[in-house]
Design a protein around this motif. Structure first.
Motif, PDB file in Angstrom:
ATOM      1  N   ARG A  38      97.729  89.423  16.285  1.00 61.85           N
ATOM      2  CA  ARG A  38      99.128  89.433  15.886  1.00 61.85           C
ATOM      3  C   ARG A  38      99.585  90.858  15.636  1.00 61.85           C
ATOM      4  O   ARG A  38      98.783  91.729  15.306  1.00 61.85           O
ATOM      5  N   GLN A  39     100.880  91.048  15.788  1.00 66.80           N
ATOM      6  CA  GLN A  39     101.464  92.359  15.538  1.00 66.80           C
ATOM      7  C   GLN A  39     102.761  92.177  14.778  1.00 66.80           C
ATOM      8  O   GLN A  39     103.717  91.579  15.297  1.00 66.80           O
ATOM      9  N   ALA A  40     102.760  92.682  13.554  1.00 71.29           N
ATOM     10  CA  ALA A  40     103.954  92.647  12.724  1.00 71.29           C
ATOM     11  C   ALA A  40     104.803  93.880  13.014  1.00 71.29           C
ATOM     12  O   ALA A  40     104.282  94.898  13.493  1.00 71.29           O
ATOM     13  N   GLY A  42     106.365  97.295  13.033  1.00 68.38           N
ATOM     14  CA  GLY A  42     105.949  98.564  12.468  1.00 68.38           C
ATOM     15  C   GLY A  42     104.468  98.693  12.197  1.00 68.38           C
ATOM     16  O   GLY A  42     104.028  99.695  11.629  1.00 68.38           O
ATOM     17  N   LYS A  43     103.690  97.689  12.596  1.00 66.83           N
ATOM     18  CA  LYS A  43     102.253  97.716  12.340  1.00 66.83           C
ATOM     19  C   LYS A  43     101.479  97.612  13.643  1.00 66.83           C
ATOM     20  O   LYS A  43     102.015  97.199  14.668  1.00 66.83           O
ATOM     21  N   GLU A  44     100.216  97.989  13.571  1.00 66.37           N
ATOM     22  CA  GLU A  44      99.360  97.874  14.737  1.00 66.37           C
ATOM     23  C   GLU A  44      98.952  96.406  14.946  1.00 66.37           C
ATOM     24  O   GLU A  44      98.929  95.603  14.007  1.00 66.37           O
ATOM     25  N   ARG A  45      98.623  96.101  16.184  1.00 64.24           N
ATOM     26  CA  ARG A  45      98.142  94.762  16.490  1.00 64.24           C
ATOM     27  C   ARG A  45      96.787  94.564  15.807  1.00 64.24           C
ATOM     28  O   ARG A  45      95.934  95.446  15.817  1.00 64.24           O
ATOM     29  N   GLU A  46      96.601  93.379  15.212  1.00 64.79           N
ATOM     30  CA  GLU A  46      95.362  93.112  14.505  1.00 64.79           C
ATOM     31  C   GLU A  46      94.752  91.804  14.981  1.00 64.79           C
ATOM     32  O   GLU A  46      95.451  90.872  15.389  1.00 64.79           O
ATOM     33  N   TRP A  47      93.432  91.757  14.881  1.00 66.71           N
ATOM     34  CA  TRP A  47      92.685  90.561  15.261  1.00 66.71           C
ATOM     35  C   TRP A  47      92.872  89.484  14.191  1.00 66.71           C
ATOM     36  O   TRP A  47      92.866  89.775  12.987  1.00 66.71           O
ATOM     37  N   ALA A  91     104.848  87.713  12.511  1.00 62.82           N
ATOM     38  CA  ALA A  91     104.367  88.614  13.546  1.00 62.82           C
ATOM     39  C   ALA A  91     104.562  87.950  14.903  1.00 62.82           C
ATOM     40  O   ALA A  91     104.872  86.761  14.983  1.00 62.82           O
ATOM     41  N   VAL A  92     104.359  88.726  15.938  1.00 61.48           N
ATOM     42  CA  VAL A  92     104.210  88.170  17.285  1.00 61.48           C
ATOM     43  C   VAL A  92     102.722  87.899  17.477  1.00 61.48           C
ATOM     44  O   VAL A  92     101.887  88.782  17.231  1.00 61.48           O
ATOM     45  N   TYR A  93     102.395  86.691  17.875  1.00 63.03           N
ATOM     46  CA  TYR A  93     101.009  86.268  18.040  1.00 63.03           C
ATOM     47  C   TYR A  93     100.666  86.239  19.536  1.00 63.03           C
ATOM     48  O   TYR A  93     101.426  85.707  20.351  1.00 63.03           O
ATOM     49  N   TYR A  94      99.499  86.807  19.838  1.00 61.97           N
ATOM     50  CA  TYR A  94      99.028  86.908  21.207  1.00 61.97           C
ATOM     51  C   TYR A  94      97.630  86.300  21.331  1.00 61.97           C
ATOM     52  O   TYR A  94      96.825  86.400  20.408  1.00 61.97           O
ATOM     53  N   GLY A 108     102.954  86.654  24.207  1.00 67.57           N
ATOM     54  CA  GLY A 108     103.198  86.558  22.772  1.00 67.57           C
ATOM     55  C   GLY A 108     104.214  85.497  22.408  1.00 67.57           C
ATOM     56  O   GLY A 108     105.077  85.113  23.210  1.00 67.57           O
ATOM     57  N   THR A 109     104.099  85.015  21.172  1.00 65.65           N
ATOM     58  CA  THR A 109     105.056  84.062  20.624  1.00 65.65           C
ATOM     59  C   THR A 109     105.377  84.482  19.190  1.00 65.65           C
ATOM     60  O   THR A 109     104.477  84.836  18.421  1.00 65.65           O
ATOM     61  N   GLN A 110     106.643  84.467  18.846  1.00 68.26           N
ATOM     62  CA  GLN A 110     107.090  84.963  17.547  1.00 68.26           C
ATOM     63  C   GLN A 110     106.906  83.897  16.469  1.00 68.26           C
ATOM     64  O   GLN A 110     107.324  82.749  16.631  1.00 68.26           O
ATOM     65  N   VAL A 111     106.305  84.311  15.373  1.00 64.76           N
ATOM     66  CA  VAL A 111     106.184  83.472  14.181  1.00 64.76           C
ATOM     67  C   VAL A 111     106.902  84.183  13.043  1.00 64.76           C
ATOM     68  O   VAL A 111     106.602  85.342  12.751  1.00 64.76           O
ATOM     69  N   THR A 112     107.843  83.495  12.434  1.00 65.31           N
ATOM     70  CA  THR A 112     108.584  84.051  11.309  1.00 65.31           C
ATOM     71  C   THR A 112     108.463  83.100  10.126  1.00 65.31           C
ATOM     72  O   THR A 112     108.795  81.918  10.253  1.00 65.31           O
ATOM     73  N   VAL A 113     107.982  83.628   9.015  1.00 68.08           N
ATOM     74  CA  VAL A 113     107.795  82.828   7.813  1.00 68.08           C
ATOM     75  C   VAL A 113     108.769  83.322   6.755  1.00 68.08           C
ATOM     76  O   VAL A 113     108.701  84.487   6.340  1.00 68.08           O
ATOM     77  N   SER A 114     109.656  82.468   6.330  1.00 66.47           N
ATOM     78  CA  SER A 114     110.649  82.847   5.328  1.00 66.47           C
ATOM     79  C   SER A 114     110.140  82.510   3.929  1.00 66.47           C
ATOM     80  O   SER A 114     109.418  81.538   3.731  1.00 66.47           O
ATOM     81  N   SER A 115     110.558  83.327   2.976  1.00 61.62           N
ATOM     82  CA  SER A 115     110.109  83.118   1.589  1.00 61.62           C
ATOM     83  C   SER A 115     111.038  82.182   0.836  1.00 61.62           C
ATOM     84  O   SER A 115     112.095  81.822   1.312  1.00 61.62           O
TER      85      SER A 115
END
Length: 115
Positions: A38-40, A42-47, A91-94, A108-115
């Motif tokens: 996933r990649q949020a 402004g952040k690097e892609r992470e496993w 994040a965008v999930y890949y 990728g597919t976008q995941v958005t979680v609202s608070s």
């Protein structure tokens, strides 16, 4: 031609669930290790998680206990079940093939979680 197509993303409230799919063509996922990343903004892609050809799984500490990676070999698809979602999961999930050369990414597919 190898193609990975992610789907299942969307907008969900904190505490909710989503199931992402990674459908493959041109390659048999059952003989390969497959990872989710996933990649949020402004952040690097992470496993996030990996599943091996034998079905063994590994998870990043940030998602352990909340996310489950699985596969359906008949559908040539790998899934990521995401429960107890948090805003920081946005994040965008890949998905990516891990054992092939070269490694193949989906779009990728976008995941958005609202608070």
């Amino acid at each position: 031609q190898v193609q990975l197509v992610e789907s299942g993303g969307g907008l969900v409230q904190a505490g909710g669930s989503l199931r992402l799919s990674c459908a493959a063509s041109g390659i048999i996922l059952s003989v390969d290790r497959v990872g989710w990343y996933r990649q949020a903004p402004g952040k690097e892609r992470e496993w996030v998680a990996t599943i091996t050809s034998r079905g063994s799984t590994n998870y990043a500490d940030s998602v352990k206990g909340r996310f489950t990676i699985s596969r359906d070999n008949a559908r040539n698809t790998v899934y990521l079940q995401m429960n107890s979602l948090k805003p920081e999961d946005t994040a965008v999930y890949y998905c990516r093939t891990e054992s092939t050369v070269p490694k193949y990414w989906g779009q990728g597919t976008q995941v958005t979680v609202s608070s």
